[in-house]
Scaffold this active site. Structure first.
Site, mmCIF file in Angstrom:
data_model
loop_
_atom_site.group_PDB
_atom_site.id
_atom_site.type_symbol
_atom_site.label_atom_id
_atom_site.label_comp_id
_atom_site.label_asym_id
_atom_site.label_seq_id
_atom_site.Cartn_x
_atom_site.Cartn_y
_atom_site.Cartn_z
ATOM 1 C CB ILE A 126 -5.917 5.565 -1.317
ATOM 2 C CG1 ILE A 126 -5.749 4.049 -1.296
ATOM 3 C CG2 ILE A 126 -5.234 6.185 -0.125
ATOM 4 C CD1 ILE A 126 -4.268 3.585 -1.451
ATOM 5 C CB SER A 127 -11.054 3.052 -0.055
ATOM 6 O OG SER A 127 -11.803 3.558 -1.127
ATOM 7 C CD GLN A 128 -11.329 3.111 7.573
ATOM 8 O OE1 GLN A 128 -12.247 3.887 7.307
ATOM 9 N NE2 GLN A 128 -11.219 2.514 8.731
ATOM 10 N NE ARG A 176 -4.370 1.473 1.959
ATOM 11 C CZ ARG A 176 -4.658 2.588 2.618
ATOM 12 N NH1 ARG A 176 -3.824 3.043 3.532
ATOM 13 N NH2 ARG A 176 -5.770 3.251 2.383
#
Ligand code: SAH
Length: 218
Positions: free
Chosen positions: A64-66, A38
């Protein structure tokens, strides 16, 4: 920044542990989160936060999503290797990378031209090769339909009918639906032409734009 060293792997293992504690049980999804680096999606200034369970800015006003959200949506999607999956909202490409790790054939569409160009150039350098599309994903991708699974990673005001139309006969759509600030996660299961709806918790996504999303007049 781009190397994947023992420190990054250690932080990733911790993140996987945290997601287990938060209720994610799908081992394939947890393994994918444990595998995709990530930190390569983060700018240098934010690098220290790459493995926190939080959403972060990726430019162009997008995020950027959790990790928990990515894991939750991926788990509900029930991806099997070889399935055709459509992702609406490519963003950083992180969710697409997770879907590829799950063995899906991934079609991903982004409405922001700059993000589309950036991610299309960047993601394959890590060995992740979805089919990239530019355009309004609220209309799906009729030319490539049907899809076994569809995942929407932006918040929608309603369920766009184009998306349920483009599901296979036993297809699943996972989509956050609500107002601009907060949305309920919905899972739509197609079965013998009928649509079954399951509802989950509240999440906070950036708005889905376009024809089936929020238009400027909303
Ligand atoms: N899946 C992404 C997170 C995306 S944030 C990731 O893993 O990083 C939501 C994205 O949806 C934004 O990039 C936004 O530009 C995009 N988006 C909004 N409306 C869209 C639409 N109608 N079609 C395609 N993408 C859209």
């Amino acid at each position: 920044m781009l190397e994947d060293n023992y420190k990054q792997r250690g932080l990733r293992n911790k993140l996987v542990k945290k997601l287990r504690q938060k209720g994610i049980t799908d081992e394939a999804v947890l393994a994918a989160i444990g595998k995709v680096p990530r930190h390569v999606f983060f700018d240098d200034a934010l690098l220290a936060h790459a493995y926190e369970d939080k959403a972060f800015p990726i430019g162009e006003g997008q995020t950027i999503s959790q990790p928990y959200t990515v894991a939750f949506q991926s788990e509900k999607l029930e991806v099997k290797p070889g399935q055709k999956v459509l992702e609406i909202g490519t963003g950083s490409g992180y969710q697409a990378a997770i879907l590829l790790e799950l063995g899906a054939k991934v079609y991903t569409i982004e409405f922001n031209r700059k993000l589309y160009e950036k991610t299309k150039a960047f993601l394959p350098s890590f060995g992740y090769n979805p089919y990239f599309f530019y355009g309004d994903g609220s209309k799906g991708i009729p030319a490539k339909a049907p899809f076994d699974k569809i995942i929407v990673t932006a918040g929608a005001p309603v369920i766009p009918s184009a998306l349920t139309d483009q599901l296979t006969e036993k297809g699943i759509l996972i989509i956050p639906v609500g107002d601009r600030e907060s949305q309920k996660m919905l899972k739509i299961h197609k079965n013998a032409g009928k649509l079954l709806k399951e509802e989950f918790n509240q999440f906070a996504f950036v708005p889905l734009l376009g024809e089936g999303g929020w238009t400027s007049k909303d």
